[in-house]
Write a protein that holds these residues in place. Structure first.
Motif, mmCIF file in Angstrom:
data_model
loop_
_atom_site.group_PDB
_atom_site.id
_atom_site.type_symbol
_atom_site.label_atom_id
_atom_site.label_comp_id
_atom_site.label_asym_id
_atom_site.label_seq_id
_atom_site.Cartn_x
_atom_site.Cartn_y
_atom_site.Cartn_z
ATOM 1 N N TYR A 236 -42.701 11.870 20.281
ATOM 2 C CA TYR A 236 -42.582 11.185 21.250
ATOM 3 C C TYR A 236 -41.990 9.873 21.233
ATOM 4 O O TYR A 236 -42.670 9.078 20.461
ATOM 5 N N PRO A 237 -42.062 8.738 22.532
ATOM 6 C CA PRO A 237 -42.241 7.766 22.232
ATOM 7 C C PRO A 237 -43.056 6.581 22.006
ATOM 8 O O PRO A 237 -43.866 7.105 22.792
ATOM 9 N N HIS A 238 -42.783 5.999 21.317
ATOM 10 C CA HIS A 238 -43.663 5.356 20.677
ATOM 11 C C HIS A 238 -43.432 4.222 19.947
ATOM 12 O O HIS A 238 -41.808 4.168 19.643
ATOM 13 N N LEU B 40 -48.688 5.300 21.149
ATOM 14 C CA LEU B 40 -47.604 5.863 22.525
ATOM 15 C C LEU B 40 -47.419 5.082 23.526
ATOM 16 O O LEU B 40 -48.553 4.319 24.027
ATOM 17 N N THR C 198 -37.217 9.606 26.846
ATOM 18 C CA THR C 198 -37.338 10.351 27.093
ATOM 19 C C THR C 198 -36.297 10.895 27.573
ATOM 20 O O THR C 198 -34.839 11.980 27.371
ATOM 21 N N SER D 93 -42.447 6.778 28.880
ATOM 22 C CA SER D 93 -42.631 7.319 27.699
ATOM 23 C C SER D 93 -41.487 8.357 28.673
ATOM 24 O O SER D 93 -40.631 9.114 27.934
#
Length: 183
Positions: A37-39, A7, A17, A13
């Motif tokens: 979830y930004p990853h 993550l 988003t 993040s």
């Protein structure tokens, strides 16, 4: 199917988003939200014994310290529904982590994601996927060219995501680096 990911830190993040929300509002692109979830995906696999994998990830994280990755520019995986992404530059620490995970997890897996083979892997952070079209690439890329994607991101975790229906949801998160007992 599981995904072994990292993550992004809080700052990046939030940036990813925010970009995904802009793409949703402006172009109706929300397919990327199948993973909320930004990853950075390190690999995907079918794992018969999840307990074995969890023990392995816990032990591996004790052996590897956090490190930084860099991103730059924009990329496209072509096709009927092109994927728009932020490329992650491959560095020795990232390659070592990925190579170790791929080698070890393949021994406990019944199937490995083809594109995560160390010789084919293109690390990236997805901005749009699944609901794009070739016709919208021009306007979407024109919009995204207003942003700077030269980022430095601290990687301090390995996070296990599991396919639940149409989504990949967080199962477990492991912090990188030695964890000292507090007495």
């Amino acid at each position: 199917m599981i995904a072994i990911t990292s993550l992004l830190d809080k700052t990046h993040s939030e940036r990813v988003t925010e970009l995904q929300e802009h793409l949703d509002r402006r172009f109706g692109l929300n397919g990327v939200k199948v993973t909320p979830y930004p990853h950075l995906t390190l690999l995907t696999a079918e794992i018969p014994d999840m307990e074995e994998l969890k023990e392995y990830l816990e032990q591996t994280c004790l052996e590897i310290n956090s490190f930084s990755i860099r991103t730059t520019g924009l990329g496209i995986f072509p096709g009927d529904t092109p994927v728009i992404y932020i490329p992650v530059l491959r560095t020795p620490p990232l390659n070592q982590l990925h190579g170790k995970l791929h080698r070890d997890v393949s021994e406990m897996s019944s199937e490995m994601g083809l594109y995560y083979n160390p010789n084919m892997w293109l690390p990236h952070i997805s901005l749009a996927l699944g609901d794009t079209s070739r016709e919208m690439l021009g306007p979407v890329l024109s919009f995204l060219c207003n942003y700077n994607f030269n980022w430095e991101i601290n990687i301090d975790n390995i996070t296990l995501l599991e396919k639940c229906g149409d989504y990949f949801l967080k199962k477990d998160e492991y912090k990188l680096g030695r964890h000292e007992l507090i007495e």
